[in-house]
Scaffold this motif. Structure first.
Motif, mmCIF file in Angstrom:
data_model
loop_
_atom_site.group_PDB
_atom_site.id
_atom_site.type_symbol
_atom_site.label_atom_id
_atom_site.label_comp_id
_atom_site.label_asym_id
_atom_site.label_seq_id
_atom_site.Cartn_x
_atom_site.Cartn_y
_atom_site.Cartn_z
ATOM 1 N N PHE A 1 45.554 32.929 42.185
ATOM 2 C CA PHE A 1 44.965 34.095 42.825
ATOM 3 C C PHE A 1 43.682 34.470 42.093
ATOM 4 C CE2 PHE A 1 49.673 34.845 42.815
ATOM 5 C CZ PHE A 1 49.891 34.415 44.114
ATOM 6 N N SER A 2 42.590 34.600 42.819
ATOM 7 C CA SER A 2 41.376 35.122 42.207
ATOM 8 C C SER A 2 41.546 36.621 42.026
ATOM 9 C CB SER A 2 40.159 34.839 43.086
ATOM 10 O OG SER A 2 39.927 33.454 43.180
ATOM 11 N N PRO A 3 41.282 37.143 40.823
ATOM 12 C CA PRO A 3 41.497 38.570 40.592
ATOM 13 C C PRO A 3 40.487 39.427 41.346
ATOM 14 C CG PRO A 3 40.496 37.533 38.666
ATOM 15 C CD PRO A 3 40.838 36.439 39.616
ATOM 16 N N ARG A 4 40.959 40.061 42.412
ATOM 17 C CA ARG A 4 40.117 40.956 43.202
ATOM 18 C C ARG A 4 40.944 42.145 43.658
ATOM 19 N NH1 ARG A 4 39.323 36.118 46.419
ATOM 20 N NH2 ARG A 4 37.711 34.811 45.505
ATOM 21 N N THR A 5 40.301 43.273 43.875
ATOM 22 C CA THR A 5 40.984 44.443 44.407
ATOM 23 C C THR A 5 41.168 44.282 45.912
ATOM 24 O OG1 THR A 5 38.923 45.634 44.857
ATOM 25 C CG2 THR A 5 39.875 45.869 42.642
ATOM 26 N N ILE A 6 41.964 45.167 46.499
ATOM 27 C CA ILE A 6 42.144 45.148 47.959
ATOM 28 C C ILE A 6 40.812 45.387 48.657
ATOM 29 C CG2 ILE A 6 43.205 46.366 49.899
ATOM 30 C CD1 ILE A 6 45.627 46.849 48.128
ATOM 31 N N GLU A 7 39.999 46.292 48.099
ATOM 32 C CA GLU A 7 38.699 46.562 48.687
ATOM 33 C C GLU A 7 37.831 45.311 48.701
ATOM 34 O OE1 GLU A 7 39.693 50.255 46.141
ATOM 35 O OE2 GLU A 7 40.362 48.193 46.385
ATOM 36 N N ASN B 1 38.902 42.071 48.517
ATOM 37 C CA ASN B 1 39.493 41.080 49.417
ATOM 38 C C ASN B 1 39.199 41.394 50.873
ATOM 39 O OD1 ASN B 1 40.978 38.949 47.972
ATOM 40 N ND2 ASN B 1 42.165 40.626 47.107
ATOM 41 N N SER B 2 39.132 42.668 51.210
ATOM 42 C CA SER B 2 38.859 43.068 52.589
ATOM 43 C C SER B 2 37.426 42.780 53.002
ATOM 44 C CB SER B 2 39.148 44.561 52.779
ATOM 45 O OG SER B 2 40.504 44.856 52.526
ATOM 46 N N MET B 3 36.552 42.530 52.016
ATOM 47 C CA MET B 3 35.149 42.218 52.297
ATOM 48 C C MET B 3 34.843 40.757 51.988
ATOM 49 S SD MET B 3 33.179 45.711 51.040
ATOM 50 C CE MET B 3 33.742 45.642 49.325
ATOM 51 N N GLY B 4 35.829 39.892 52.167
ATOM 52 C CA GLY B 4 35.625 38.473 51.957
ATOM 53 C C GLY B 4 35.637 38.037 50.511
ATOM 54 N N GLY B 5 35.924 38.964 49.604
ATOM 55 C CA GLY B 5 35.983 38.635 48.185
ATOM 56 C C GLY B 5 34.742 38.980 47.400
ATOM 57 N N ILE B 6 33.758 39.657 48.015
ATOM 58 C CA ILE B 6 32.530 39.998 47.295
ATOM 59 C C ILE B 6 32.814 41.049 46.222
ATOM 60 C CG2 ILE B 6 31.103 39.482 49.302
ATOM 61 C CD1 ILE B 6 30.756 42.566 49.593
ATOM 62 N N GLY B 7 31.913 41.156 45.240
ATOM 63 C CA GLY B 7 32.097 42.172 44.206
ATOM 64 C C GLY B 7 31.207 42.007 42.994
ATOM 65 N N VAL B 8 30.617 40.829 42.799
ATOM 66 C CA VAL B 8 29.856 40.599 41.574
ATOM 67 C C VAL B 8 28.601 41.469 41.502
ATOM 68 C CG1 VAL B 8 28.423 38.681 42.450
ATOM 69 C CG2 VAL B 8 29.051 38.778 40.030
ATOM 70 N N ALA B 9 28.039 41.829 42.652
ATOM 71 C CA ALA B 9 26.842 42.672 42.667
ATOM 72 C C ALA B 9 27.157 44.136 42.945
ATOM 73 C CB ALA B 9 25.855 42.163 43.720
ATOM 74 N N ASN C 1 36.540 47.105 39.871
ATOM 75 C CA ASN C 1 35.907 45.838 40.187
ATOM 76 C C ASN C 1 36.453 44.785 39.239
ATOM 77 O OD1 ASN C 1 34.051 43.598 40.319
ATOM 78 N ND2 ASN C 1 32.522 44.959 41.204
ATOM 79 N N PHE C 2 37.189 43.782 39.769
ATOM 80 C CA PHE C 2 37.789 42.749 38.930
ATOM 81 C C PHE C 2 36.892 41.522 38.762
ATOM 82 C CE2 PHE C 2 42.204 44.310 40.444
ATOM 83 C CZ PHE C 2 42.180 45.302 39.483
ATOM 84 N N THR C 3 35.722 41.516 39.400
ATOM 85 C CA THR C 3 34.830 40.364 39.340
ATOM 86 C C THR C 3 33.787 40.479 38.238
ATOM 87 O OG1 THR C 3 35.099 40.033 41.725
ATOM 88 C CG2 THR C 3 33.255 38.903 40.667
ATOM 89 N N ASN C 4 33.168 41.663 38.116
ATOM 90 C CA ASN C 4 32.064 41.845 37.174
ATOM 91 C C ASN C 4 32.329 43.049 36.273
ATOM 92 O OD1 ASN C 4 29.617 42.051 35.823
ATOM 93 N ND2 ASN C 4 28.402 41.596 37.642
ATOM 94 N N PRO C 5 32.522 42.837 34.959
ATOM 95 C CA PRO C 5 32.789 43.966 34.053
ATOM 96 C C PRO C 5 31.629 44.942 33.945
ATOM 97 C CG PRO C 5 32.472 41.932 32.820
ATOM 98 C CD PRO C 5 32.571 41.540 34.255
#
Length: 429
Positions: A36-42, A44-52, A60-64
């Protein structure tokens, strides 16, 4: 009230998270299981984006580095219900699992930094397959059963800080731990005892992730941001035992071990190379947002005695492309509750890095790819808290080359509980 909910949930979380099985996939046999890639529900609901992407109240589990913009103490947890339809050409089988996805706490430190810690699974093993040999009359002369259970979890701590007006940096440290058990039992007609081959392994390891984000506002009040996260190369050490023994089964189906034929120590490691994630997004504050993200990692390497020595599969490069975003019609609407709801959607294309030879001779490997379409809702509650719902339809694998195709539906639900006064001293008690 929020703190009472947190204490209650914390008491039941640790044991359930470690013991649960979140996978019914045959692909969970390989490596450390169904990852499992560590991502929040928010996310995952957006295709897995989060680094930006960063937000004043969401994790945010992608970018500290995203925690530099956190402004409220937030408790967040999520669950996942997964329904899978397995196909191998002629046959179809359904399975489903439900389990906890994560439990985390985050809080701001001053006005330019934030900290988070939490616990979540990163892989799960859960499969049960059988293969039978029949005679000319259709009677079963030999039955082989493949079973697996367990998984790997991680505990993490993250710190992010704004170092310039538009630039934030962050660092995350994690410790991974878990147990995986794989077994193969063989029964033959007119043979009193069966044989069992079992591997029981403990997995331990640590990791470091570095992150950076840039965010600026244009003259038209558009927010432009970009981010990069580097998960440094690390090892997952594997130790345990491999057993081969004879056994019989009781009338209820429970095992009755007999003689141990062999007992071998397992000692090895998975060498995980650098994982790079970068992306960019554009939006309007508390209105809308859209972003694209790309993730890349070279092939896993293995050392020592592990089941990855099987020539029927190997690891290759993995990558993921995600596109997604959200719309929030009117955050402070009084006349319509649905105008305050956050609507999310996204799409994801992923090469998992797992290659399997369905013939079993190690000469014709097929990639196991994953594709998903997702959408979700953020339902507002009091004090900036929200209930988050996520839905995802996808397909993994293929029926070609004697492999298995998984058509899946994921339903995610979680709470993001925000406490605005966690670190403020009460003047009147």
């Amino acid at each position: 009230m929020i703190r009472k909910i947190l204490v209650f949930f914390l008491l039941i979380t640790s044991a359930n998270l470690i013991a649960q099985t979140n996978s019914a996939s045959p692909y969970s046999f390989f490596g450390i299981g169904d990852e499992f890639s560590p991502r929040t529900i928010e996310q995952n609901s957006m295709g897995g984006i989060g680094v930006a992407f960063s937000n004043y109240k969401y994790l945010n589990f992608t970018n500290p580095a995203a925690y530099a913009n956190l402004r409220y103490t937030t408790y967040s947890f999520g669950t996942l219900h997964k329904e899978i339809t397995l196909k191998n050409g002629a046959n179809t089988q359904n399975a489903n699992t439900t389990g906890l996805s994560y439990f985390a706490l985050a809080f701001p430190i001053g006005s330019k930094a934030g900290f988070s810690l939490g616990l979540q699974p990163i892989s799960s093993v859960g499969y049960s397959l059988s293969n039978s040999v029949t005679d000319s009359t259709g009677g079963i002369t030999e039955l082989t059963v493949f079973k697996g259970k367990g998984g790997v979890n991680r505990f993490y701590a993250t710190f992010g800080m704004k170092i310039f007006k538009d630039v934030s940096l962050g660092i995350e440290a994690e410790y991974s731990f878990g147990n995986i058990e794989n077994s193969i039992s063989n029964q033959r007609a007119n043979v009193t005892l069966s044989t069992m081959h079992k591997e029981s392994s403990d997995v331990r390891g640590g990791g470091i992730t570095l992150g950076a984000q840039y965010e600026t506002t244009t003259k038209k009040d558009l927010v432009l941001n970009a981010g990069i996260a580097l998960k440094l190369g690390n090892d997952l050490n594997v130790t345990g035992n491999q057993y081969l023994y004879s056994l019989s089964f009781s009338s209820t189906g429970s095992e009755i071990p007999r003689d141990t034929i062999s007992n071998t120590l397992i000692s090895g490691s998975y060498n995980l190379p650098l994982k790079t994630t970068f992306g960019a997004g554009l939006g309007k504050y508390n209105k809308w947002y859209i972003a694209a993200e790309y993730e890349n990692q070279n092939a896993y390497q293995t050392n020592g005695f592990l089941n990855t020595t099987n020539s029927a599969f190997k690891y290759g490069k993995s990558n993921r492309f995600s596109l997604g975003g959200f719309i929030l019609p009117k955050i402070n609407s009084i006349s319509s509750y649905f105008d305050r709801v956050t609507y999310r959607a996204g799409i994801r294309f992923e090469k998992t890095g797992l290659l399997i030879d369905g013939s079993g001779i190690g000469g014709d490997f097929s990639e196991v790819n994953d594709f998903g379409i997702s959408f979700g809702l953020g339902l507002p509650m009091k004090q900036l808290s929200s209930i988050n719902l996520g839905f995802e339809y996808g397909k993994r694998g293929t029926t070609a080359n004697n492999l298995i195709q998984e058509n899946y539906f994921n339903f995610r639900i979680g709470l993001s509980l925000t406490d605005t006064n966690w670190f403020q001293k009460r003047k009147i008690d």
